[in-house]
Every structure is written in C-alpha cells, then in structure tokens.
Write a protein that holds these residues in place. Structure first.
Motif, short mmCIF file in Angstrom:
data_model
loop_
_atom_site.label_atom_id
_atom_site.label_comp_id
_atom_site.label_asym_id
_atom_site.label_seq_id
_atom_site.Cartn_x
_atom_site.Cartn_y
_atom_site.Cartn_z
N ARG A 94 2.17 1.89 -3.49
CA ARG A 94 1.17 2.52 -4.37
C ARG A 94 1.04 4.02 -4.07
O ARG A 94 0.97 4.84 -4.98
CB ARG A 94 -0.17 1.83 -4.21
CG ARG A 94 -0.18 0.37 -4.67
CD ARG A 94 -1.59 -0.22 -4.64
NE ARG A 94 -1.57 -1.64 -4.94
CZ ARG A 94 -1.51 -2.61 -4.02
NH1 ARG A 94 -1.50 -2.28 -2.73
NH2 ARG A 94 -1.48 -3.88 -4.37
N GLU A 95 1.00 4.37 -2.79
CA GLU A 95 0.86 5.77 -2.40
C GLU A 95 2.04 6.61 -2.88
O GLU A 95 1.86 7.74 -3.35
CB GLU A 95 0.73 5.87 -0.88
CG GLU A 95 -0.59 5.33 -0.33
CD GLU A 95 -0.61 5.26 1.19
OE1 GLU A 95 0.43 5.60 1.81
OE2 GLU A 95 -1.64 4.86 1.75
N GLN B 98 0.95 -0.26 -9.83
CA GLN B 98 0.60 1.15 -9.72
C GLN B 98 1.30 1.99 -10.78
O GLN B 98 0.72 2.96 -11.30
CB GLN B 98 0.94 1.69 -8.33
CG GLN B 98 0.43 3.11 -8.09
CD GLN B 98 -1.07 3.22 -8.27
OE1 GLN B 98 -1.84 2.50 -7.63
NE2 GLN B 98 -1.51 4.13 -9.14
N GLU C 274 0.83 -1.21 0.00
CA GLU C 274 0.00 0.00 0.00
C GLU C 274 0.87 1.26 0.00
O GLU C 274 0.58 2.24 -0.70
CB GLU C 274 -0.92 0.01 1.23
CG GLU C 274 -1.92 1.15 1.25
CD GLU C 274 -2.79 1.22 0.00
OE1 GLU C 274 -3.10 2.34 -0.44
OE2 GLU C 274 -3.14 0.14 -0.55
#
Length: 476
Positions: free
Chosen positions: A180-181, A211, A177
């Motif tokens: 991706r950020e 991503q 996560e």
C-alpha cells in the motif's frame, strides 16, 4: 594517524573524481540528444495545420475517407471535411497519400532518449513503459513540458514482486502494508500505472489491487505464479501481458488446446480484460537459437549499449548453452511460438480485445522496429489488416482513460498521425517508412526521422545508462 588521513584524502579524491566523471558523462549524453529538443527541430514549434488531399484511415471503422481535408489547432483535431477554409493556417498537400493514427506500443522498456526518435521513425506516437525508474519520470516531464520531442509517454512504477527474490530489477514486497505504501508513493511521484510481476502472493496482490483502486492507478499485470491465472481478471487490471505466461501457468507448460479453450472462455467472460501478447520477444528466443551471431546484426546497433552488453549477451549465452545441452530446444521454442499464434487466433475469435506490445528494449527486441514484426505475427494468426491495426491504435487507446484522446482520427482527438505512401489496409509494411509523423500536431518530416535513426545507431552512452540504472537501485 598521518597514514589514515592520507588514505582518507585518497579515497575522497577518488570519490570526487568519480562524481565529476559521472557528471561529465551524463552531460555529454544530454548534449548528444539535444537534437530531440523542440527548438532544434524544423517546424516542431508549430502545432496547427490544415491538411488537404488526404486519404484518411480514421480507425473508428474499416474505411478510407478519400480526398479529405483535416484541420487541427494546438495539436487537437478541429474539423474533417471536404473543404475547410481558415486564414493564417499553413496548408499541407498530401497529394493523396494516406493518413492514419500513429501506432501505440503498449509494452516497452525505455533506456534512453535516443529510443524516443526510434519510436517516432517507426510510426509510433505513444508508448507504455512498464518498468518504471526515476529517469522515466524526468523523461515524461520533459516531453509533457514540450522541451523534447517524443512519443506520448506513459510509465508504470517499478515492477512489484513478492518476498521471493527474483532479481535486482524487481521491487520485493514483504507485506500488504508495504504494498500500500509503495503504491501511494508511486502516485505521488507521478507514475501512471502499477506493474505487477511474477511472485506476488495472494495477500500482497489483494493489497496492491485495493490500494491501486483507492489511488486510481490502473494495473498492468505480468501474471504471478503465486495466484491462479483467473485472479488477474480483475477490473483494476487493465491488461494481462505475455502469451508465454498462458502456457507456463494455466496450461502448465503444455501446448494443450482444451486447456487453452478454458482460458479463452475466461477472457471472453470478463469483458474488461485486455490481452497484450508480446509475441516478438518470445520469438526472438528462436532467433537467438538459430543465429549465434545475432548480436552483430545491423539492427542490434539500435539497442542500448548497456542492455546489449549485459542482457542481450546473457540471453544469447543462455539459449546457446541450452541448445548445446539439448538440441531439441530449437524445435520446442518454435512449436511454442506457433502455439502463441493459435492463442491469438482463438482469443480474437472470442472477441477478446488484443493490444499490441513488443517488450522492446530487452534481449534482442529492438525499440521501434520490433512493432512491425509484432503486427505481422497478428496478421499470420488470422487477423485482417484492419484488425491488426486496431491492436496498435483504437484498442490500445481504450485500455486507459489517460490514452482515450488518441488512437483514431476524429474531431477532439490529439493529432498523433502518420503519413504513408501506400494504404496500410493493403500492406502493413508501409508503416515501416512514414513520410511524415505528426506528434501532438507537430510535423516531423522524413529527413528528421532519418536523423533520429542515425543518431541512435551504435550510440556511446553505456556509462550514462549504467548511472541511471544505479540511481534506480539506490532510490528504490
């Protein structure tokens, strides 16, 4: 309480003095590089010319277009012909000199604006910076906004690693996560590419690739030892870096010809995979081993002073100390470099696309000048002069869509070109001394190129460089 207040006042005063000192140092550094402002460069505000009596090396094929004219307007090539006539356009007579696309260095680490002039002075009209920091976004904007002259500038975001701490110059990702950020934020900030690095686990790497695909950001991959080397043959990964990583990973630190054949075959099967060898930076280990006084050499005066004091010195000490413990290291490093040449030879024979990158800006690998050494290694590996030049022109331009407007001299392409006294198809060394460089159609003459080199020599911007590096540490 009075003592506490007094201490707080002193601390506040020190902080304010430090801030003022930093602002002054940054201001001085910006002023010292004002010679790069387009308004301060003769002819740099003009981007439309007709060139006559040019021997054009277009680089879309192995040929010389003899005694041609070329017209470019607003920095874009409009026409190439035997005869061109336009009113109110300045004509430049090349007197049968040679005109070819500017070189592209696809693996650099830029530390300050002085280096921009060094690249131009060495026939380089575009660079791909692969260690992105906030300062690079500002630099890129100033170039794109025509505030300063420099090679076309493309930059990755910060180097992405996995949870394992590898160094304070890398950005650790602890989850898919988070990966991706970060990529979403790098897209928003204006970075051009994603740079993956040593230590990415499979889960996090998958998230990066996923991503990056969604965000439409190409990946430049320093291979991660946490996944198989074959993992990097992914369409979103536009180039795989470093010859030494082939030896360190799939060859397991052995100069194994049979294993190399397997790697070469894997490259050949994946037609979209491009390889960036960076032979020079590894060969410079050998140079440090055989020359313990290398930091005092003339060319090292063009290295950023912070890098020279910290990274160059640390690398020299490391390898000199290694030699004291084990004298056989000199022979081992030389043999590995020679095996790198074999890697290039075999990849080239298998029609794998090779792009030129130097890793300039770290260790003792000097910005601009190092590309000539890199190209000479490709020649030594068996490529013809034309094939060598392709690695730094058309091959490089085909790596990313954002670079597709350069790399050849054709109608519709950007007028990023260099004027050379002799034919580089016969002597690559002529690229070391361009008589004129055109960057987006703007003419930079030899006297100005010499000035760029002079200004960058032994520059005094250590504090300013440290502040910019510290900014990255705080923000990222």
């Amino acid at each position: 309480m009075k003592i506490v207040k007094r201490i707080l006042k002193i601390i506040t005063g020190i902080i304010l003095i430090t801030i003022v000192f930093v602002i002054i140092k940054l201001g001085v550094d910006i002023k010292r590089t004002s010679y790069l402002k387009i308004k301060n460069i003769e002819h740099a505000n003009i981007d439309s010319y007709i060139i006559k009596n040019a021997n054009i090396i277009p680089m879309n094929k192995d040929t010389v277009l003899v005694n041609k004219m070329i017209y470019f307007k607003n920095g874009v090539i409009q026409e190439i012909a035997d005869n061109i006539e336009f009113d109110n356009v300045e004509i430049i007579n090349l007197e049968n000199k040679f005109l070819m696309p500017g070189l592209i260095d696809m693996h650099v680490h830029v530390w300050d604006r002085y280096e921009l002039g060094l690249y131009l002075a060495n026939s380089i009209t575009a660079v791909r910076n692969v260690w992105g920091m906030p300062m690079h976004l500002r630099l890129k904007k100033d170039i794109n906004d025509n505030k300063i002259i420099g090679p076309d500038f493309f930059t990755s975001g910060p180097k992405l690693t996995g949870p394992e701490f590898i160094g304070d110059d890398n950005l650790q990702l602890n989850s898919a996560e988070e990966a991706r950020e970060k990529i979403i934020s790098y897209k928003e900030k204006g970075y051009d590419f994603i740079k993956t690095y040593y230590g990415l686990t499979e889960e996090i790497f998958d998230a990066v690739i996923e991503q990056a695909t969604i965000s439409d950001m190409d990946i430049v991959a320093h291979p991660s030892q946490k996944v198989p080397y074959s993992y990097h043959f992914n369409p979103q990964i536009k180039s795989i870096e470093h010859a030494e990583d082939i030896i360190q990973q799939p060859l397991n630190y052995k100069l194994d010809t049979l294993k190399l054949n397997e790697v070469v075959n894997s490259f050949a099967k994946h037609k979209n995979s491009t390889f960036c060898p960076t032979l020079t930076v590894y060969n410079n280990i050998y140079q440090m081993l055989i020359n313990d006084n290398i930091l005092a050499s003339d060319q090292l005066e063009y290295i950023n002073p912070l890098i020279k004091m910290v990274d160059s010195k640390a690398q020299l000490d490391r390898w000199q100390n290694t030699k004291l413990r084990d004298s056989s290291i000199v022979k081992a490093i030389k043999e590995q470099h020679d095996f790198h040449l074999k890697i290039i030879k075999e990849l080239h024979k298998a029609a794998v696309k090779i792009i030129c990158g130097t890793d300039a800006g770290i260790g003792v690998t000097v910005p601009g000048y190092s590309i000539h050494k890199e190209l000479a290694f490709y020649k030594e590996a068996g490529l013809s002069n034309y094939e060598v030049l392709k690695t730094a022109t058309v091959n490089a331009s085909e790596t990313h869509k954002s670079m597709s407007n350069m790399g050849t001299i054709e109608v519709g392409k950007t007028a990023n070109m260099v004027v050379l006294d002799t034919n580089p198809l016969l002597a690559l060394s002529t690229l070391e001394n361009p008589s004129t460089v055109f960057i987006n159609g703007r003419k930079i003459q030899k006297e100005t190129l010499n000035k760029f080199e002079e200004k960058a020599r032994d520059r005094k911007n250590l504090v300013a460089s440290f502040v910019r590096y510290l900014e990255n540490m705080i923000i990222e």
